[in-house]
Structure formats: structure tokens, C-alpha cells
Scaffold this motif. Structure first.
Motif, PDB file in Angstrom:
ATOM      1  N   ALA A  45       1.024  -1.177   0.504  1.00  0.00           N
ATOM      2  CA  ALA A  45       0.016  -0.185   0.023  1.00  0.00           C
ATOM      3  C   ALA A  45       0.636   0.880   0.183  1.00  0.00           C
ATOM      4  O   ALA A  45       0.795   2.538  -0.839  1.00  0.00           O
ATOM      5  N   PRO A  46       1.662   1.501   0.736  1.00  0.00           N
ATOM      6  CA  PRO A  46       2.689   2.498   0.374  1.00  0.00           C
ATOM      7  C   PRO A  46       3.174   2.972  -0.632  1.00  0.00           C
ATOM      8  O   PRO A  46       3.346   4.003  -1.073  1.00  0.00           O
ATOM      9  N   LEU A  47       3.857   1.929  -1.424  1.00  0.00           N
ATOM     10  CA  LEU A  47       4.643   1.953  -2.461  1.00  0.00           C
ATOM     11  C   LEU A  47       3.094   2.684  -4.063  1.00  0.00           C
ATOM     12  O   LEU A  47       3.180   3.580  -4.167  1.00  0.00           O
ATOM     13  N   ILE A  48       2.107   2.175  -3.578  1.00  0.00           N
ATOM     14  CA  ILE A  48       0.449   2.857  -4.019  1.00  0.00           C
ATOM     15  C   ILE A  48       0.138   3.873  -3.901  1.00  0.00           C
ATOM     16  O   ILE A  48       0.405   5.365  -5.421  1.00  0.00           O
ATOM     17  N   ASP A  49       0.671   4.385  -2.702  1.00  0.00           N
ATOM     18  CA  ASP A  49       0.354   5.830  -2.071  1.00  0.00           C
ATOM     19  C   ASP A  49       1.391   6.758  -2.988  1.00  0.00           C
ATOM     20  O   ASP A  49       1.418   7.676  -3.048  1.00  0.00           O
ATOM     21  N   ALA A  54       3.664  11.331  -5.816  1.00  0.00           N
ATOM     22  CA  ALA A  54       4.172  11.995  -7.079  1.00  0.00           C
ATOM     23  C   ALA A  54       3.596  12.243  -7.999  1.00  0.00           C
ATOM     24  O   ALA A  54       4.277  13.445  -8.732  1.00  0.00           O
ATOM     25  N   LEU A  55       3.067  11.628  -9.152  1.00  0.00           N
ATOM     26  CA  LEU A  55       2.156  11.716  -9.935  1.00  0.00           C
ATOM     27  C   LEU A  55       1.215  12.616  -9.748  1.00  0.00           C
ATOM     28  O   LEU A  55       0.237  12.931 -10.736  1.00  0.00           O
ATOM     29  N   ALA A  56       0.121  13.122  -8.666  1.00  0.00           N
ATOM     30  CA  ALA A  56      -0.597  14.063  -9.177  1.00  0.00           C
ATOM     31  C   ALA A  56      -1.329  14.338  -9.868  1.00  0.00           C
ATOM     32  O   ALA A  56      -2.025  14.595 -10.454  1.00  0.00           O
ATOM     33  N   ALA A  57      -0.119  15.684 -10.174  1.00  0.00           N
ATOM     34  CA  ALA A  57      -0.668  16.532 -10.746  1.00  0.00           C
ATOM     35  C   ALA A  57       0.313  16.410 -11.903  1.00  0.00           C
ATOM     36  O   ALA A  57       1.112  17.276 -12.685  1.00  0.00           O
ATOM     37  N   TYR A  58       0.793  14.844 -13.014  1.00  0.00           N
ATOM     38  CA  TYR A  58       1.139  15.029 -13.702  1.00  0.00           C
ATOM     39  C   TYR A  58       0.646  15.427 -14.835  1.00  0.00           C
ATOM     40  O   TYR A  58      -0.393  14.798 -15.259  1.00  0.00           O
ATOM     41  N   LEU A  64      -0.310   3.066 -13.503  1.00  0.00           N
ATOM     42  CA  LEU A  64       1.275   2.275 -12.143  1.00  0.00           C
ATOM     43  C   LEU A  64       0.828   0.140 -12.503  1.00  0.00           C
ATOM     44  O   LEU A  64      -0.464   0.151 -12.055  1.00  0.00           O
ATOM     45  N   VAL A  65       1.998  -0.239 -13.020  1.00  0.00           N
ATOM     46  CA  VAL A  65       1.709  -1.398 -13.313  1.00  0.00           C
ATOM     47  C   VAL A  65       2.291  -2.278 -12.185  1.00  0.00           C
ATOM     48  O   VAL A  65       3.716  -1.945 -12.615  1.00  0.00           O
ATOM     49  N   VAL A  66       1.722  -2.955 -10.870  1.00  0.00           N
ATOM     50  CA  VAL A  66       3.133  -3.507 -10.037  1.00  0.00           C
ATOM     51  C   VAL A  66       2.166  -5.173 -10.746  1.00  0.00           C
ATOM     52  O   VAL A  66       1.060  -5.337 -10.401  1.00  0.00           O
ATOM     53  N   VAL A  67       3.784  -5.705 -10.523  1.00  0.00           N
ATOM     54  CA  VAL A  67       3.831  -6.972 -11.059  1.00  0.00           C
ATOM     55  C   VAL A  67       4.137  -7.240  -9.205  1.00  0.00           C
ATOM     56  O   VAL A  67       5.139  -7.550  -9.293  1.00  0.00           O
ATOM     57  N   ASP A  68       2.864  -8.519  -9.077  1.00  0.00           N
ATOM     58  CA  ASP A  68       3.294  -9.774  -7.919  1.00  0.00           C
ATOM     59  C   ASP A  68       3.897 -11.055  -8.687  1.00  0.00           C
ATOM     60  O   ASP A  68       3.037 -11.826  -9.363  1.00  0.00           O
ATOM     61  N   ASP A  69       5.133 -11.391  -8.282  1.00  0.00           N
ATOM     62  CA  ASP A  69       5.441 -12.122  -8.707  1.00  0.00           C
ATOM     63  C   ASP A  69       6.178 -13.579  -7.620  1.00  0.00           C
ATOM     64  O   ASP A  69       6.765 -14.396  -7.253  1.00  0.00           O
ATOM     65  N   GLY A  70       4.287 -13.688  -7.883  1.00  0.00           N
ATOM     66  CA  GLY A  70       4.439 -14.820  -6.707  1.00  0.00           C
ATOM     67  C   GLY A  70       4.556 -14.965  -5.801  1.00  0.00           C
ATOM     68  O   GLY A  70       5.114 -15.857  -4.840  1.00  0.00           O
ATOM     69  N   PRO A 128       9.769   7.839  -5.909  1.00  0.00           N
ATOM     70  CA  PRO A 128       8.227   8.546  -7.561  1.00  0.00           C
ATOM     71  C   PRO A 128       8.393   9.251  -7.426  1.00  0.00           C
ATOM     72  O   PRO A 128       8.664  10.065  -8.778  1.00  0.00           O
ATOM     73  N   ARG A 129       9.231  11.043  -6.877  1.00  0.00           N
ATOM     74  CA  ARG A 129       9.454  11.691  -7.640  1.00  0.00           C
ATOM     75  C   ARG A 129      10.430  12.203  -8.054  1.00  0.00           C
ATOM     76  O   ARG A 129       9.823  13.096  -8.452  1.00  0.00           O
ATOM     77  N   ASP A 130      11.329  11.284  -8.894  1.00  0.00           N
ATOM     78  CA  ASP A 130      12.205  11.433  -9.465  1.00  0.00           C
ATOM     79  C   ASP A 130      11.934  10.975 -10.409  1.00  0.00           C
ATOM     80  O   ASP A 130      12.094  11.897 -11.835  1.00  0.00           O
ATOM     81  N   ILE A 131      10.552  10.734 -10.676  1.00  0.00           N
ATOM     82  CA  ILE A 131       9.970  10.084 -11.916  1.00  0.00           C
ATOM     83  C   ILE A 131       9.567  10.727 -13.185  1.00  0.00           C
ATOM     84  O   ILE A 131      10.140  10.910 -14.947  1.00  0.00           O
ATOM     85  N   PRO A 132       8.874  12.321 -12.688  1.00  0.00           N
ATOM     86  CA  PRO A 132       8.719  13.482 -13.911  1.00  0.00           C
ATOM     87  C   PRO A 132      10.107  13.772 -13.899  1.00  0.00           C
ATOM     88  O   PRO A 132      10.357  14.429 -15.845  1.00  0.00           O
TER      89      PRO A 132
END
Length: 352
Positions: A45-49, A54-58, A64-70, A128-132
Motif C-alpha cells: 500500500a505505501p508504494l501505491i500511495d 508523486a504523480l498526482a499533478a502529472y 501504475l502497473v505493479v507485478v506480484d511475482d508469486g 517516485p518523485r524522481d519520475i517526472p
């Protein structure tokens, strides 16, 4: 035009997070953030948040594609529950079992729909703030890859930073790429270029090297990014990965140098072995003519097996060339990669 580009009305119809306010004159694009996760329940949950904040004002559509690796600790279910609360622009891909990070990252890339793809780790050590900033550099300078550089890395020296330092030096020497931090997962790519390579084994560490097979290193850049110490969960890295890096590096070196000419690799080894073996046998032949006994000399066996081994390498090179030609002639791929060509208007582009 990219095969992923859509008309404005179709682009807005996708369930992607829409901008709240313009942040700069970036070209129109869609952004996909890909994050593989394995047994990161505390960070789900913290990752999604964090990405959402970070991208709310993009200023462009994003997902966001999160892959659960089993995961076996409930990470997948936690991701799905929290994604349902945040919105449809958060998509969860769940793998049937643990296929390891490279396969999970490839699954996320396959599922991504954006023109620009950003990858990052799921342990919240990447920010994530470094993404833009990475995406802005990618688009403003017309690059194919912008990689993050953890200049002030917040990890233990012996178990994490020292092996990474040695691995980076070795990879730079073999690949010829001048990156300071090839192990940083936070990277921004042009999706059409990234999709020209496939990731297998443990090759996620060598994505810049693989991209060098389809684009020029001059179209790659590296920028400093934030890095945080792990706050929750357990690291999946250890000293054992250093040995895997060395093995994978051999494969990278082969494909970078001989991927489209395997006959030169195997043939070169074969010719050297046959030449050495032939010289040994010729020397023994001269001794035999002079009346010496050579039947029990180890050099005879060494020369014989050198010639036979060299012959095998030569035939392997011929078979590899045949397989390569079948692969390319069958339309599976091309031995080159070209950037899109702007076609002239009707009636233009002809002389006379």
C-alpha cells in the motif's frame, strides 16, 4: 508514429490517471510506471500511495502497473485491495509463481500501455518523485533511455555497495557503457525501443547493455536520483547475485559482439585450436621422420584433441550461422534497428 499512440479521444477514454495542472511543456505522451514486487506486504500500500502522490499533478495520462511475482505473504491480495480503492489507473498483474525479478519486469513491460515506461523497485528505496525529472530529460533531449544514478546510496557497504561497485566496473568494461550505476532499477524508456529487446534470466541488471544492441549509447543518459534506506520488509539481494552477474555478463558480451555473426566467434576459436594442434602434430611428424618414437608422448594426444576440438568449433559456427539466417530470414527479427522514417508527401521525394 508509435503503434501505441492513440487519437486524443481514445487516449482520454483509457482508465489512466489524468493531470490536475500542467507542469511543463512536455510532448504529449502516456506514462506507464512498472514495479515488480515479491513478498513486500509491508510496502504494498505505501508504494501505491507514494506513486500516486508523486504523480498526482502529472500533466499527462499515466498508469501504475505493479507485478506480484508469486508472493507468498499476501502481497498480491493487498495490492489488489488497495488498487481498487485508489482507482483503475493502478493495475495489478499477478504471476502464477515466483519467476524472479527479470521475468516480473518483462511481464510489467508487456502489460504497460504507455509511450514512455518507467521501471522502479518495489521496496521504496527508489523515490517516485524522481519520475517526472527522468521523463522530462528523456523527452526534452530526445533520448531512448534515462537511468537513475544513486549517487548517495543508502545501503550497507559490504553486502550491497561493494559488490555493486565491482559489478558496475566490470559491466562498464565489457559493455563499453559509461554508466555509474547500472544496477539502479529507476529508469525511463521509450516504449517502442524497450520492446525491441526481451529480458530473460537475470538480465534486468543489463538493460542498458541490451538496449545498446538496438540503439546508440549516445541516446542514453544518466541522472542523479534520490535513494532511501529500506524501512520495511527484507532485502532479496545478497552476495550470491555477484556470481550470477559474472555469468550473465558473458552472455551480454557474446550478444553485443557476436549476436549477428556467431560464426566469427566459434570459427575464431576453432581456427586457433586447429592451428595449435596442427603445429603440435607437425612437430611430432618431423620427430617421427627422424626416427624418434612419438606414440607415448602426451603432446600427440594434445595435438589430436586440439585439431578435433577446433573442427567441432568450426562446425558449430557454421550451424550457428545457419540458425541465425533461418531466424532472420523467417521474419522473426531484423539484424538491424532503424528509427522511424518520415515519409514524403505524395508526389515528393522523387528526382526528375
Amino acid at each position: 508514429m508509435s503503434s501505441l499512440s492513440l487519437a486524443p479521444e481514445r487516449r482520454n477514454a483509457l482508465p489512466l490517471a489524468m493531470p490536475h495542472a500542467p507542469a511543463g511543456p512536455l510532448p504529449a505522451h502516456r506514462l506507464s510506471v512498472v514495479v515488480p514486487m515479491f513478498n513486500e506486504l509491508a510496502n504494498a500500500a505505501p508504494l501505491i500511495d507514494a506513486v500516486q502522490a508523486a504523480l498526482a499533478a502529472y500533466p499527462q495520462p499515466w498508469e501504475l502497473v505493479v507485478v506480484d511475482d508469486g508472493s507468498t505473504d499476501g502481497t498480491g491480495a493487498a495490492l489488489q485491495r488497495h488498487a481498487a480503492r485508489v482507482g483503475p489507473h493502478v493495475r495489478i498483474v499477478r504471476l502464477a509463481r515466483n519467476f524472479r525479478q527479470t521475468a516480473a519486469m518483462q511481464a510489467g513491460i508487456d502489460a504497460a500501455r504507455g509511450d514512455v515506461i518507467v521501471t522502479m523497485d518495489g521496496d521504496l528505496q527508489n523515490d517516485p518523485r524522481d519520475i517526472p525529472a527522468l521523463v522530462a530529460r528523456l523527452l526534452a533531449d530526445d533520448l531512448d533511455l534515462v537511468a537513475g544514478w544513486r549517487r548517495q546510496r543508502q545501503d550497507g557497504f559490504v553486502l550491497r555497495r561493494l559488490p555493486s561497485l565491482l559489478a558496475n566496473r566490470l559491466i562498464r568494461r565489457v559493455s563499453g557503457l559509461a554508466f555509474q550505476d547500472l544496477g539502479c532499477s529507476l529508469k525511463a524508456f521509450r516504449a517502442p525501443v524497450l520492446r525491441q529487446v526481451r529480458l530473460y534470466g537475470e538480465m534486468h541488471r543489463f538493460i542498458p547493455a541490451w538496449l545498446a544492441t538496438v540503439t546508440s549509447p549516445e541516446r542514453m543518459a544518466e541522472v542523479p536520483v534520490r535513494h532511501h534506506a529500506r524501512q520495511q520488509g527484507q532485502s532479496k539481494y545478497g552476495l550470491s547475485r555477484s556470481f550470477r552477474v559474472v555469468v550473465d555478463l558473458l552472455a551480454v558480451h557474446y550478444f553485443l559482439r557476436f549476436g549477428t555473426r556467431p560464426g566469427h566467434f566459434f570459427g575464431g576459436i576453432g581456427l586457433v585450436a586447429m592451428t595449435l594442434g596442427g603445429l603440435m602434430l607437425a612437430y611430432l611428424g618431423v620427430l617421427k621422420l627422424l626416427g624418434e618414437s612419438v606414440g607415448t608422448r602426451p603432446l600427440l594426444a594434445l595435438g589430436f584433441f586440439s585439431v578435433m576440438g577446433g573442427l567441432q568449433f568450426l562446425t558449430t559456427g557454421v550451424l550457428a550461422e545457419l540458425l541465425m539466417r533461418v531466424y532472420y530470414d523467417g521474419g522473426h527479427a531484423r539484424p538491424y534497428h532503424a528509427r522511424p522514417v518520415v515519409e514524403p508527401a505524395a508526389g515528393e521525394g522523387w528526382h526528375g
